[in-house]
Design a protein around this motif. Structure first.
Motif, PDB file in Angstrom:
ATOM      1  N   GLU A 129      -1.197   1.788   7.181  1.00 27.82           N
ATOM      2  CA  GLU A 129      -0.889   0.356   7.190  1.00 27.82           C
ATOM      3  C   GLU A 129      -1.778  -0.403   6.206  1.00 27.82           C
ATOM      4  O   GLU A 129      -1.310  -1.303   5.504  1.00 27.82           O
ATOM      5  N   ALA A 130      -3.053  -0.037   6.140  1.00 26.79           N
ATOM      6  CA  ALA A 130      -3.966  -0.701   5.211  1.00 26.79           C
ATOM      7  C   ALA A 130      -3.529  -0.483   3.769  1.00 26.79           C
ATOM      8  O   ALA A 130      -3.547  -1.404   2.944  1.00 26.79           O
ATOM      9  N   VAL A 131      -3.122   0.738   3.443  1.00 27.44           N
ATOM     10  CA  VAL A 131      -2.663   1.032   2.090  1.00 27.44           C
ATOM     11  C   VAL A 131      -1.377   0.266   1.802  1.00 27.44           C
ATOM     12  O   VAL A 131      -1.213  -0.309   0.722  1.00 27.44           O
ATOM     13  N   MET A 132      -0.489   0.212   2.762  1.00 27.39           N
ATOM     14  CA  MET A 132       0.779  -0.489   2.548  1.00 27.39           C
ATOM     15  C   MET A 132       0.564  -1.990   2.352  1.00 27.39           C
ATOM     16  O   MET A 132       1.291  -2.618   1.591  1.00 27.39           O
ATOM     17  N   ARG A 133      -0.439  -2.546   2.996  1.00 27.46           N
ATOM     18  CA  ARG A 133      -0.742  -3.980   2.789  1.00 27.46           C
ATOM     19  C   ARG A 133      -1.227  -4.230   1.365  1.00 27.46           C
ATOM     20  O   ARG A 133      -1.060  -5.324   0.838  1.00 27.46           O
ATOM     21  N   THR A 139       7.208  -2.944  -4.165  1.00 28.83           N
ATOM     22  CA  THR A 139       6.942  -1.518  -3.945  1.00 28.83           C
ATOM     23  C   THR A 139       7.019  -1.190  -2.456  1.00 28.83           C
ATOM     24  O   THR A 139       7.642  -0.211  -2.060  1.00 28.83           O
ATOM     25  N   ARG A 140       6.414  -2.036  -1.637  1.00 30.22           N
ATOM     26  CA  ARG A 140       6.419  -1.829  -0.186  1.00 30.22           C
ATOM     27  C   ARG A 140       7.848  -1.891   0.357  1.00 30.22           C
ATOM     28  O   ARG A 140       8.260  -1.068   1.170  1.00 30.22           O
ATOM     29  N   GLU A 141       8.626  -2.860  -0.117  1.00 25.95           N
ATOM     30  CA  GLU A 141      10.006  -3.024   0.340  1.00 25.95           C
ATOM     31  C   GLU A 141      10.837  -1.782   0.005  1.00 25.95           C
ATOM     32  O   GLU A 141      11.597  -1.282   0.845  1.00 25.95           O
ATOM     33  N   ILE A 142      10.680  -1.277  -1.206  1.00 27.65           N
ATOM     34  CA  ILE A 142      11.435  -0.098  -1.632  1.00 27.65           C
ATOM     35  C   ILE A 142      10.997   1.127  -0.834  1.00 27.65           C
ATOM     36  O   ILE A 142      11.831   1.910  -0.362  1.00 27.65           O
ATOM     37  N   THR A 176       1.695   7.561  -4.657  1.00 26.86           N
ATOM     38  CA  THR A 176       0.384   7.744  -5.282  1.00 26.86           C
ATOM     39  C   THR A 176      -0.667   6.946  -4.531  1.00 26.86           C
ATOM     40  O   THR A 176      -1.758   7.451  -4.230  1.00 26.86           O
ATOM     41  N   MET A 177      -0.342   5.702  -4.222  1.00 27.46           N
ATOM     42  CA  MET A 177      -1.297   4.870  -3.484  1.00 27.46           C
ATOM     43  C   MET A 177      -1.608   5.484  -2.114  1.00 27.46           C
ATOM     44  O   MET A 177      -2.766   5.540  -1.697  1.00 27.46           O
ATOM     45  N   LEU A 178      -0.590   5.931  -1.429  1.00 23.75           N
ATOM     46  CA  LEU A 178      -0.805   6.520  -0.116  1.00 23.75           C
ATOM     47  C   LEU A 178      -1.667   7.773  -0.199  1.00 23.75           C
ATOM     48  O   LEU A 178      -2.588   7.951   0.598  1.00 23.75           O
TER      49      LEU A 178
END
Length: 185
Positions: A129-133, A139-142, A176-178
């Motif tokens: 959740e922290a990464v998604m924020r 990007t999050r929506e997709i 990649t972020m995750l």
């Protein structure tokens, strides 16, 4: 001796018609079989079942080639969709026969392990959740549309007005972020 008259329907396996045919099917099989078995194994615990399902997927591909007039543009996507359909059909069939797994357990015997698992899952979820924020809203929506809603890249592209390659790039950024940040928090 005269050459045979050209057929109006391309011959199965004719290398000039663009359809996979036997040689093309063999190449697709060699190129995609291991990836397809891994894909199926993620949904099945038994590797032998995954191998059997993969064989059935390739059989269906070969059968579809006999009636298909256009070549399959994305064989990997086609194979995975057929595999998903087969897995879904097998699950429905097993449920209809009452073969759902019911595992009896003693709650006291697993309560400590269950508590640790629950805490680990909660911690992992908090990191995700922290990464998604931190992701950009698009990007999050997709990412959520694909992973949570189960939409294909084509469906997401239609909804957002972006190209499929743009969707792929956004998904790559999200993954990649995750992968980079989920373990750090």
């Amino acid at each position: 001796m005269q050459p045979p008259a050209p057929s109006t329907v391309p011959a199965f396996g004719d290398p000039d018609d663009g359809a996979p045919g036997p040689l093309g099917l063999e190449m697709i099989y060699r190129d995609e079989r291991h990836a397809l078995v891994r894909f199926i194994t993620r949904h099945r615990s038994n590797r032998e079942d995954a191998g059997d399902i993969a064989q059935e997927v390739f059989l269906r591909l070969a059968q579809s080639e006999q009636t298909r007039t256009e070549p399959i543009a994305r064989p990997r996507a086609f194979l995975r969709q057929v595999a998903r359909n087969l897995l879904r059909d097998r699950a429905k069939s097993a449920a209809g026969r009452g073969e759902l797994m019911h595992v009896p357990f003693e709650e006291d015997a697993i309560s400590a392990a269950n508590e640790v698992s629950r805490l680990e899952a909660r911690d992992s979820l908090a990191r995700i959740e922290a990464v998604m924020r931190r992701m950009k809203p698009k990007t999050r929506e997709i990412f959520m549309a694909h992973r949570l809603d189960g939409l294909s890249y084509n469906e997401i592209a239609e909804r957002t007005g972006m190209s499929v390659s743009g969707i792929e790039k956004q998904m790559a950024k999200a993954m990649t972020m995750l992968l980079q940040h989920a373990g750090r928090d």
